[in-house]
Design an enzyme around this catalytic site. Sequence first.
Site, short mmCIF file in Angstrom:
data_model
loop_
_atom_site.label_atom_id
_atom_site.label_comp_id
_atom_site.label_asym_id
_atom_site.label_seq_id
_atom_site.Cartn_x
_atom_site.Cartn_y
_atom_site.Cartn_z
N GLY A 11 0.82 -1.22 0.00
CA GLY A 11 0.00 0.00 0.00
C GLY A 11 0.85 1.26 0.00
O GLY A 11 2.09 1.21 0.02
N SER A 130 -7.38 5.31 12.75
CA SER A 130 -7.82 6.39 11.86
C SER A 130 -8.66 7.42 12.58
O SER A 130 -9.42 7.09 13.51
CB SER A 130 -8.65 5.76 10.74
OG SER A 130 -9.41 6.74 10.08
N GLU A 132 -11.23 8.41 11.51
CA GLU A 132 -12.63 8.02 11.28
C GLU A 132 -13.27 7.41 12.52
O GLU A 132 -14.48 7.29 12.59
CB GLU A 132 -12.71 7.05 10.10
CG GLU A 132 -12.49 7.71 8.75
CD GLU A 132 -13.67 8.57 8.30
OE1 GLU A 132 -14.81 8.28 8.69
OE2 GLU A 132 -13.44 9.54 7.56
N TYR A 154 -16.35 1.45 8.09
CA TYR A 154 -14.89 1.50 8.20
C TYR A 154 -14.48 2.06 9.57
O TYR A 154 -13.65 1.47 10.28
CB TYR A 154 -14.31 2.36 7.07
CG TYR A 154 -12.84 2.70 7.22
CD1 TYR A 154 -11.86 1.88 6.70
CD2 TYR A 154 -12.44 3.87 7.90
CE1 TYR A 154 -10.51 2.20 6.85
CE2 TYR A 154 -11.10 4.19 8.04
CZ TYR A 154 -10.14 3.36 7.52
OH TYR A 154 -8.81 3.67 7.67
N HIS A 184 -3.59 11.16 5.00
CA HIS A 184 -2.25 11.49 4.49
C HIS A 184 -2.08 10.95 3.08
O HIS A 184 -2.52 9.86 2.76
CB HIS A 184 -1.15 11.02 5.45
CG HIS A 184 -1.31 9.62 5.93
ND1 HIS A 184 -2.06 9.29 7.03
CD2 HIS A 184 -0.82 8.47 5.45
CE1 HIS A 184 -2.00 7.99 7.22
NE2 HIS A 184 -1.27 7.46 6.27
P1 NDP Z 1 -3.75 1.24 1.05
O1 NDP Z 1 -5.16 0.98 0.67
O2 NDP Z 1 -2.87 1.96 0.10
O3 NDP Z 1 -3.04 -0.14 1.45
C1 NDP Z 1 -3.72 -1.16 2.12
C2 NDP Z 1 -2.82 -2.36 2.22
O4 NDP Z 1 -3.55 -3.43 2.88
C3 NDP Z 1 -2.38 -2.93 0.86
O5 NDP Z 1 -1.06 -3.38 0.96
C4 NDP Z 1 -3.33 -4.11 0.67
O6 NDP Z 1 -2.83 -5.12 -0.17
C5 NDP Z 1 -3.39 -4.62 2.11
N1 NDP Z 1 -4.52 -5.53 2.33
C6 NDP Z 1 -5.83 -5.30 2.06
N2 NDP Z 1 -6.54 -6.38 2.37
C7 NDP Z 1 -5.68 -7.32 2.85
C8 NDP Z 1 -5.82 -8.67 3.31
N3 NDP Z 1 -6.99 -9.28 3.34
N4 NDP Z 1 -4.71 -9.33 3.71
C9 NDP Z 1 -3.49 -8.74 3.65
N5 NDP Z 1 -3.29 -7.48 3.21
C10 NDP Z 1 -4.38 -6.79 2.81
O7 NDP Z 1 -3.80 2.03 2.46
P2 NDP Z 1 -2.81 3.13 3.06
O8 NDP Z 1 -1.41 2.72 2.82
O9 NDP Z 1 -3.27 4.49 2.65
O10 NDP Z 1 -3.16 3.02 4.62
C11 NDP Z 1 -2.50 2.06 5.44
C12 NDP Z 1 -3.38 1.78 6.66
O11 NDP Z 1 -3.58 2.99 7.37
C13 NDP Z 1 -4.78 1.26 6.33
O12 NDP Z 1 -5.14 0.33 7.32
C14 NDP Z 1 -5.66 2.49 6.43
O13 NDP Z 1 -6.99 2.13 6.76
C15 NDP Z 1 -4.98 3.25 7.54
N6 NDP Z 1 -5.12 4.68 7.49
C16 NDP Z 1 -4.76 5.37 6.35
C17 NDP Z 1 -4.86 6.73 6.30
C18 NDP Z 1 -4.51 7.49 5.06
O14 NDP Z 1 -4.90 8.67 4.98
N7 NDP Z 1 -3.78 6.91 4.12
C19 NDP Z 1 -5.31 7.51 7.48
C20 NDP Z 1 -5.66 6.69 8.63
C21 NDP Z 1 -5.54 5.33 8.61
P3 NDP Z 1 -3.15 -5.14 -1.77
O15 NDP Z 1 -2.14 -4.22 -2.38
O16 NDP Z 1 -2.97 -6.57 -2.11
O17 NDP Z 1 -4.57 -4.66 -1.94
P1 GDR Z 2 -11.46 9.57 3.46
O1 GDR Z 2 -10.71 9.91 2.08
O2 GDR Z 2 -12.83 9.09 3.23
O3 GDR Z 2 -11.31 10.78 4.33
O4 GDR Z 2 -10.60 8.35 4.03
P2 GDR Z 2 -11.24 10.21 0.59
O5 GDR Z 2 -10.10 10.82 -0.13
O6 GDR Z 2 -11.88 9.01 -0.02
O7 GDR Z 2 -12.42 11.29 0.83
C1 GDR Z 2 -12.15 12.57 1.41
C2 GDR Z 2 -13.38 13.45 1.27
O8 GDR Z 2 -13.58 13.78 -0.10
C3 GDR Z 2 -14.96 13.66 -0.41
N1 GDR Z 2 -15.15 13.46 -1.86
C4 GDR Z 2 -14.71 12.40 -2.57
N2 GDR Z 2 -14.01 11.31 -2.17
C5 GDR Z 2 -13.67 10.41 -3.13
N3 GDR Z 2 -12.95 9.33 -2.78
N4 GDR Z 2 -14.04 10.55 -4.45
C6 GDR Z 2 -14.76 11.64 -4.87
O9 GDR Z 2 -15.09 11.76 -6.04
C7 GDR Z 2 -15.10 12.61 -3.89
N5 GDR Z 2 -15.77 13.80 -3.93
C8 GDR Z 2 -15.77 14.29 -2.70
C9 GDR Z 2 -15.40 12.46 0.43
O10 GDR Z 2 -16.83 12.43 0.55
C10 GDR Z 2 -14.68 12.78 1.74
O11 GDR Z 2 -15.42 13.69 2.48
C11 GDR Z 2 -9.17 8.38 4.03
C12 GDR Z 2 -8.70 6.92 3.91
O12 GDR Z 2 -7.30 6.92 3.70
C13 GDR Z 2 -9.00 6.13 5.17
O13 GDR Z 2 -8.36 4.85 5.11
C14 GDR Z 2 -8.45 6.91 6.38
O14 GDR Z 2 -8.74 6.23 7.58
C15 GDR Z 2 -9.04 8.31 6.42
O15 GDR Z 2 -8.69 8.98 5.21
C16 GDR Z 2 -8.49 9.13 7.59
#
Ligand code: NDP
Ligand code: GDR
Length: 327
Positions: A11, A130, A132, A154, A184
């Site tokens: 990821g 998160s 969330e 979620y 992020h």
């Molecule tokens: P990504 O969606 O980019 O990455 C998710 C990762 O989880 C991928 O490597 C994916 O593998 C793996 N995964 C999904 N399902 C499974 C499974 N069943 N078994 C093993 N691995 C699995 O997420 P981010 O890197 O953005 O985020 C990392 C973590 O932080 C997540 O848990 C997210 O919810 C949390 N988080 C992220 C935030 C953000 O803003 N980015 C903010 C707060 C929390 P594959 O590539 O195979 O799909």
């Molecule tokens: P979020 O991120 O839901 O905060 O979760 P996302 O970028 O999906 O949405 C942020 C805000 O944008 C609004 N929005 C849209 N969102 C998407 N994806 N597509 C659209 O077209 C669009 N238009 C408006 C959404 O409604 C929302 O308000 C992310 C993920 O990384 C989670 O895994 C993590 O936990 C939280 O951030 C903190």
Amino acid sequence: MLRALILGITGQDGSYLAELLLAHGYEVHGVVRRTSTLDRSRLRHLYEDSTIYKKRLFLHYADLDDPTTLRRVLTNVRPREIYHLAGQSHVGMSFEIPESTCELTAMGTLRLLEMIRDLPEAPKLFHASSSEIFGRPTQSPQDEQTRHAPVNPYGCAKAFATQMVAIYRESIGLFACNGIMYNHESPRRGENFVTRKICRAAVAIKLGRETELVLGDTSAQRDWGDARDYVMGMWLTLQHHTAEDFIFATGRLHSVQDVVEQAFKTVKLNWQDHVRTDERLLRRTEPLRLVGNPEKARRLLGWEPKTSFEELISEMTHAELSALSAV
Ligand code: NDP
Ligand code: GDR
């Protein structure tokens, strides 16, 4: 040698964390799932480097859904630190697939805690929690004490996992920590998250390949930071002498509209000519006022977010320009 296991290494965060740990001299192990293609684009530069892959970086097939394989990886690798970043990470999607979201994020974390508890030498655990979990909080900004009140599947699954991590720390004695992270982003962000979607569309329109960008709620606000700062926070959390939870956030709110304006400004286009909204992209419920207070991380870990919102969105837009111009 320090040995770490990353769940979710393919990821956005996992790939940056792998780079950071390798730079700190770790032997890094990552869990990958079987997929129909072997294109793990965020890791390609690492596993194509013969001085790194299979020397200091190792990938293992396992799945959060498959406890036997995960237990085997834990037993064979015997990591000192585990970074649990794996799961279904799309909030909007969690309304479409709530059961699998909860199975992976909530029960998957509980199963992992149970496995760690059974190991002869329990490794330290970082769990990617998160903002969330706070849903629509009455307190803004939020801190580590703010009550959990999630408004989507979620967030609910993350709240369960976050609480379980605290329970296993306090009642079983594991060195287990939650990083409560706000949004992020980076050029490696998944394409269906809003920042990446906007930056990509602005560039595609600039290059004449697309004509419009369709969004949901552009008034929605988030506390957006740089993923590279947040993986540093993950590492610092496990280097702290006691196991504790930390908020990682910038403390600043911006709207989706601000992202649109910054991205279109970067490619010198007038956003009004290309952006429209469609109510079919609205979420069933939106969290409100999600903005974090990172004071504890600043004070105890010396953690600081380094990149401004404007720098981040321009960097992401320039990265799309390089990528899309090349094809
Ligand atoms: P990504 O969606 O980019 O990455 C998710 C990762 O989880 C991928 O490597 C994916 O593998 C793996 N995964 C999904 N399902 C499974 C499974 N069943 N078994 C093993 N691995 C699995 O997420 P981010 O890197 O953005 O985020 C990392 C973590 O932080 C997540 O848990 C997210 O919810 C949390 N988080 C992220 C935030 C953000 O803003 N980015 C903010 C707060 C929390 P594959 O590539 O195979 O799909
Ligand atoms: P979020 O991120 O839901 O905060 O979760 P996302 O970028 O999906 O949405 C942020 C805000 O944008 C609004 N929005 C849209 N969102 C998407 N994806 N597509 C659209 O077209 C669009 N238009 C408006 C959404 O409604 C929302 O308000 C992310 C993920 O990384 C989670 O895994 C993590 O936990 C939280 O951030 C903190």
